[in-house]
Design a protein around this motif. Structure first.
Motif, short mmCIF file in Angstrom:
data_model
loop_
_atom_site.label_atom_id
_atom_site.label_comp_id
_atom_site.label_asym_id
_atom_site.label_seq_id
_atom_site.Cartn_x
_atom_site.Cartn_y
_atom_site.Cartn_z
N ALA A 32 0.83 -1.21 0.00
CA ALA A 32 0.00 0.00 0.00
C ALA A 32 0.86 1.26 0.00
O ALA A 32 0.57 2.23 -0.71
CB ALA A 32 -0.93 0.00 1.21
N ALA A 66 2.39 1.75 -3.38
CA ALA A 66 1.43 2.15 -4.41
C ALA A 66 1.03 3.61 -4.31
O ALA A 66 0.30 4.11 -5.17
CB ALA A 66 0.18 1.27 -4.32
N ARG A 67 1.49 4.32 -3.26
CA ARG A 67 1.17 5.74 -3.16
C ARG A 67 1.72 6.50 -4.36
O ARG A 67 2.72 6.11 -4.97
CB ARG A 67 1.75 6.32 -1.87
CG ARG A 67 0.98 5.94 -0.62
CD ARG A 67 1.64 6.53 0.61
NE ARG A 67 0.79 6.41 1.79
CZ ARG A 67 1.13 6.85 3.00
NH1 ARG A 67 2.30 7.44 3.17
NH2 ARG A 67 0.31 6.71 4.01
N ARG A 118 -10.83 3.94 -9.32
CA ARG A 118 -9.76 2.94 -9.47
C ARG A 118 -9.17 3.08 -10.87
O ARG A 118 -9.79 2.71 -11.86
CB ARG A 118 -10.30 1.53 -9.25
CG ARG A 118 -9.20 0.48 -9.21
CD ARG A 118 -9.71 -0.85 -8.73
NE ARG A 118 -10.08 -0.85 -7.33
CZ ARG A 118 -9.23 -0.99 -6.32
NH1 ARG A 118 -7.93 -1.12 -6.58
NH2 ARG A 118 -9.64 -1.00 -5.07
N GLN A 142 -2.36 1.24 -10.82
CA GLN A 142 -3.04 0.53 -9.74
C GLN A 142 -3.34 1.52 -8.62
O GLN A 142 -2.95 2.68 -8.66
CB GLN A 142 -2.19 -0.61 -9.21
CG GLN A 142 -0.84 -0.16 -8.65
CD GLN A 142 -0.03 -1.32 -8.12
OE1 GLN A 142 -0.51 -2.44 -8.03
NE2 GLN A 142 1.21 -1.05 -7.75
N GLY A 143 -4.03 1.04 -7.59
CA GLY A 143 -4.35 1.89 -6.45
C GLY A 143 -5.80 2.32 -6.45
O GLY A 143 -6.65 1.80 -7.19
N ARG A 144 -6.10 3.27 -5.59
CA ARG A 144 -7.45 3.83 -5.47
C ARG A 144 -7.31 5.29 -5.10
O ARG A 144 -6.52 5.65 -4.23
CB ARG A 144 -8.22 3.07 -4.39
CG ARG A 144 -9.62 3.62 -4.14
CD ARG A 144 -10.26 2.95 -2.94
NE ARG A 144 -10.55 1.55 -3.19
CZ ARG A 144 -10.86 0.67 -2.24
NH1 ARG A 144 -10.85 1.05 -0.97
NH2 ARG A 144 -11.12 -0.57 -2.54
N TRP A 145 -8.05 6.14 -5.79
CA TRP A 145 -7.95 7.58 -5.56
C TRP A 145 -9.24 8.10 -4.94
O TRP A 145 -10.34 7.61 -5.25
CB TRP A 145 -7.72 8.33 -6.88
CG TRP A 145 -6.47 7.94 -7.61
CD1 TRP A 145 -5.41 7.24 -7.12
CD2 TRP A 145 -6.15 8.24 -8.99
NE1 TRP A 145 -4.45 7.08 -8.08
CE2 TRP A 145 -4.87 7.68 -9.24
CE3 TRP A 145 -6.81 8.92 -10.01
CZ2 TRP A 145 -4.25 7.79 -10.48
CZ3 TRP A 145 -6.20 9.02 -11.25
CH2 TRP A 145 -4.93 8.46 -11.47
N ARG A 179 -0.11 12.93 -2.71
CA ARG A 179 -0.03 11.76 -1.87
C ARG A 179 -0.99 11.88 -0.68
O ARG A 179 -1.32 12.99 -0.27
CB ARG A 179 1.40 11.59 -1.35
CG ARG A 179 2.41 11.26 -2.41
CD ARG A 179 3.82 11.50 -1.93
NE ARG A 179 4.18 10.65 -0.81
CZ ARG A 179 4.65 9.41 -0.91
NH1 ARG A 179 4.79 8.87 -2.10
NH2 ARG A 179 4.97 8.71 0.16
N THR A 207 -4.60 5.62 -2.27
CA THR A 207 -3.20 5.85 -2.59
C THR A 207 -2.93 7.27 -3.09
O THR A 207 -1.78 7.64 -3.27
CB THR A 207 -2.72 4.85 -3.65
OG1 THR A 207 -3.56 4.95 -4.81
CG2 THR A 207 -2.79 3.43 -3.11
#
Length: 784
Positions: free
Chosen positions: A65, A68-69, A102, A112-115, A139, A161
């Motif tokens: 995690a 992935a930031r 996403r 990848q990740g989630r905003w 971030r 992220t």
């Protein structure tokens, strides 16, 4: 099995106490070693292997995690991205929308990740839509203080992220329906049918878990009375619906007695109850309480169907392992601890002997649950409501047996197309919500509601847990006498400064300023941070928790440097909790001063002595106040002197004010060892002449992370570097605490380094590197 489950649960919980993340190979190696030793003492080493394996998994997820930031180099840059709208978009107080996204690609590269994004557009994106957007990101970052809400920890628990703002967005409708899309349709249907009804938000939260329409006044009353937990779809609601569905199916199947000869009726009833629990959990968005309940229902059904038995605590441990195994970062969420804590309390405190009548048992359990969850409530929210047991005695049955059934009946009839029947059910639910609001408003007016209190760190949490455990233990009443002893560290005054010691804390309030100055017997707060929105401010979120954590409920002086909201926005919240003897400077905006509180404007020449330290107001004189071109140049300038040291707080004083002050008092009067950099490091302040006069050894900047004004200015940073000044910034270091001991020795603590939180330590290094790199950047024409 119980030992292995307990070990795995503890391995997953260890993530909360890590100051840094160890390499994954370390716990994996220990797990392999324990497995090799399992032949010797199977139970012990097998449990140890489970602990290290679970710990390794949680460390791997946490490290992934953090990795992935958003890269620092991508912050503040306009990016093109394609991806999917995830979850349920929410209306924001600033008339836009907040939603989760996403990404699949960023700048045509896989992502990848989630905003978590904000869009100023009036239209809400449809859940599940595929969208092309242009966005500016940063971030995950929040204020870092010794007390108060940890926004970064919450973002981490949610898997976010990056956060940012949408510049342009184009979406294509989803091809298939989704549960989140259905939740959005329910919100729109209820809003159309009952416009201007504030109760709609509460009913909607109890039906679908959508809390975006709950108004601020209702939320404040629920928080003050300790019933805010009811706004999340809880395990009780899931269990109730599953039980009702099972009972109805059983009654229906009994109409055909021959079915019982072919198959026991218990099996289809249990399976149907589980299916209903799954569907309702999906409708609720799979929050932690619903996940926990769903796992417990599933385990109970499977165990019953297979004819086995499992102790209730093993079921609870299995639910915890499954929930944290699927989402290890949920351990950082308050909802996880409160949910599992409540169930544990009910298991421990339930009256197994049946000695109490039904209604007495309910009251008994309610008070025990409130008492046993008190440590967690204080730890996460810095507040406690002593009216909570009484309020919950009314609110829980009203919500569980009145509002929720009517709301769900309306939802099911609306789903079937019977809008008239749905309207009748929802109207009944809204009337009960109105009754709930009226009752909670009355409870919230009680003096014992919403009492602000902050635990003095993790040690305070431990002492409170021991006190509660001693109070409720069933062994002997004599052990209860230990409870007051365990409470002594909480009610005793915080360790006081002695002699000529001084402590100055620049609290991390984002883009604003608040400084706490402590001497042996006196306390001063210089500014209170910004207003953060219509119903929030830095005083409530950051300043008051820090004061309470230090054991401060009384200030000798509150000093507001000038009238800008980034310096006075938190005054109302502070004055509502903290007793103040005297006010100086700008009067708090839109705030009724407590009766009897004397308030005077700052004037050059004001001075006082506290415990060997001399406090003096250097600016403004009356003529300087009247001739100032803006409010910044009316800032109160405070000099603190003692132990051979000087500390200078110039507020937002700009170059014209600096020049006027310098011309009047001369450079020697401005010489200081510590400078709280004026105007957050704006290029309009800290002029070369002013900096040459002050000649500080340390410069402390209070600025928001990647703020719109680009504070601190690259010009100011270059000046400080050229002068050999040690600079620190709350945006990169969190709260800054400068301590002076009786011998005149000075130390500076940066909270992001001292906090012992692995997510803040990781973020601090990246942000600090970015801040140093910004020294090489030139100004870009932004008004600073």
């Amino acid at each position: 099995m119980g030992a292995s489950l307990a070990a795995a649960a503890n391995g997953l919980l260890l993530l909360t106490v890590l100051p840094v993340l160890p390499p994954v190979w370390l716990p994996l190696s220990l797990a392999v070693g324990c497995l090799l030793l399992a032949w010797w003492r199977r139970r012990f080493w097998r449990a140890a292997a489970c602990l290290f394996l679970a710990f390794a998994w949680s460390v791997h997820v946490a490290a992934s995690a953090l990795a992935a930031r958003l890269p620092v180099a991508s912050e503040g840059v306009t990016l093109r991205s394609t991806g999917i709208i995830e979850g349920l978009p929410e209306l924001s107080p600033s008339q836009g929308s907040r939603f989760r996204f996403r990404p699949r690609t960023v700048q045509d590269q896989p992502a990848q990740g989630r905003w978590q994004l904000f869009s100023a557009g009036a239209e809400l994106p449809v859940p599940g839509s595929e969208c092309d957007l242009q966005v500016r990101l940063k971030r995950p970052h929040g204020a870092a203080n010794p007390a108060g809400f940890d926004f970064e920890s919450w973002l981490l628990s949610e898997g976010v992220t990056a956060t940012g703002t949408v510049i342009a967005i184009t979406c294509r409708p989803p091809g298939n329906g989704s549960m989140d899309g259905l939740r959005l349709q329910v919100r729109e249907a209820m809003s159309r049918r009952f416009p201007e009804r504030p109760e709609v938000g509460v009913l909607l939260a109890l039906i679908t878990g959508d809390r975006s329409l709950v108004n601020a006044s209702s939320w404040a009353d629920y928080a003050a009375t300790g019933v805010v937990h009811l706004m999340a779809i809880s395990g009780l609601h899931v269990m109730m619906l599953a039980g009702v569905a099972g009972a109805l199916l059983l009654r229906l199947l009994r109409l055909w007695p021959r079915l019982a000869l072919w198959k026991p009726l218990q099996s289809p009833v249990l399976i149907a109850s589980l299916c209903v629990a799954i569907l309702y959990s999906m409708l609720a968005g799979f929050s932690v309480p619903t996940e926990r309940t769903l796992v417990m229902v599933a385990v109970t059904v499977l165990v019953t169907l297979t004819g086995r038995r499992m102790p209730p605590f093993h079921v609870l441990l299995l639910a915890m392992v499954v929930v944290l195994g699927s989402s290890p970062l949920a351990v950082h969420a308050a909802g996880f601890w409160l949910s599992f804590g409540a169930v544990t309390v009910l298991m421990l405190a339930g009256d197994a002997d049946g000695e109490l009548p039904g209604w007495r048992q309910v009251i008994h359990l309610q008070f025990l649950v409130t008492l046993m969850l008190l440590p967690l409530s204080l730890w996460f929210f810095d507040r406690v409501s002593w009216v909570s047991p009484f309020a919950n005695l009314i609110a829980v049955p009203l919500v569980t047996f009145g509002i929720v059934p009517l709301g769900l009946a309306g939802f099911l009839t609306w789903l079937a197309g019977w809008e008239g029947a749905a309207g009748w059910c929802w109207e009944g639910g809204l009337r009960l919500v109105g009754l709930l609001d009226a009752l909670m408003t009355q409870f919230a007016a009680w003096p014992a509601a919403n009492v602000a209190f902050s635990l003095p760190g993790a040690g305070g949490l431990l002492w409170l847990v021991l006190a509660v455990a001693a109070l409720i233990q069933p062994v002997t009443w004599r052990l209860r006498l230990l409870a007051p002893l365990f409470l002594l560290p909480l009610v005793a005054p915080a360790p006081a400064l002695v002699g000529a010691e001084l402590r100055m804390t620049v609290i991390d309030v984002g883009q604003g300023l608040s400084v706490l100055v402590e001497t042996a017997h006196h306390r001063l707060v210089y500014d209170t941070g910004p207003a953060l929105g219509p119903h929030a401010d830095a005083g409530e979120r950051h300043v008051v928790p820090v004061l309470l954590q230090r054991g401060i409920r009384h200030l000798d002086t509150l000093m507001l440097s000038h009238g800008d909201l980034d310096h006075t926005g938190g005054a109302a919240s502070l004055l509502s909790v903290i007793r103040v003897d005297k006010g100086l400077g700008a009067a708090p905006p839109m705030t009724a001063l407590p009766s009897g509180l004397p308030w005077r404007p700052c004037a050059a020449g004001q001075s006082w002595q506290w415990d060997g330290w001399h406090f003096a107001v250097l600016y403004p004189e009356s003529g300087e106040r009247e001739s100032a071109r803006n409010d910044n140049d009316r800032s109160c300038v405070l000099m603190i002197e003692g132990q051979g040291l000087r500390l200078l707080l110039p507020g937002d004083l700009e170059k014209p004010g600096e020049d006027a002050l310098l011309a009047r008092v001369g450079p020697e009067a401005l010489r200081a060892d510590v400078l709280v950099v004026g105007h957050h490091g704006s290029r309009t302040s800290t002029s070369p002449a002013f900096l040459a006069a002050v000649r500080p050894r340390w410069a402390l900047v209070s600025a928001g992370y990647r703020n719109a004004f680009r504070h601190p200015s690259a010009q100011v940073i270059r000046r400080l570097v050229a002068a050999g000044v040690i600079s620190r910034n709350t945006a990169s270091d969190g709260a800054l605490t400068l301590a002076v001991d009786s011998a005149g020795n000075v130390s500076l603590e940066r909270w992001r380094t001292a906090s012992g939180h692995y997510w803040q330590a990781d973020d601090a290094s990246a942000v600090f590197a970015d801040w140093h790199a910004s020294r090489e950047l030139g100004d870009r024409g932004v008004n600073r």
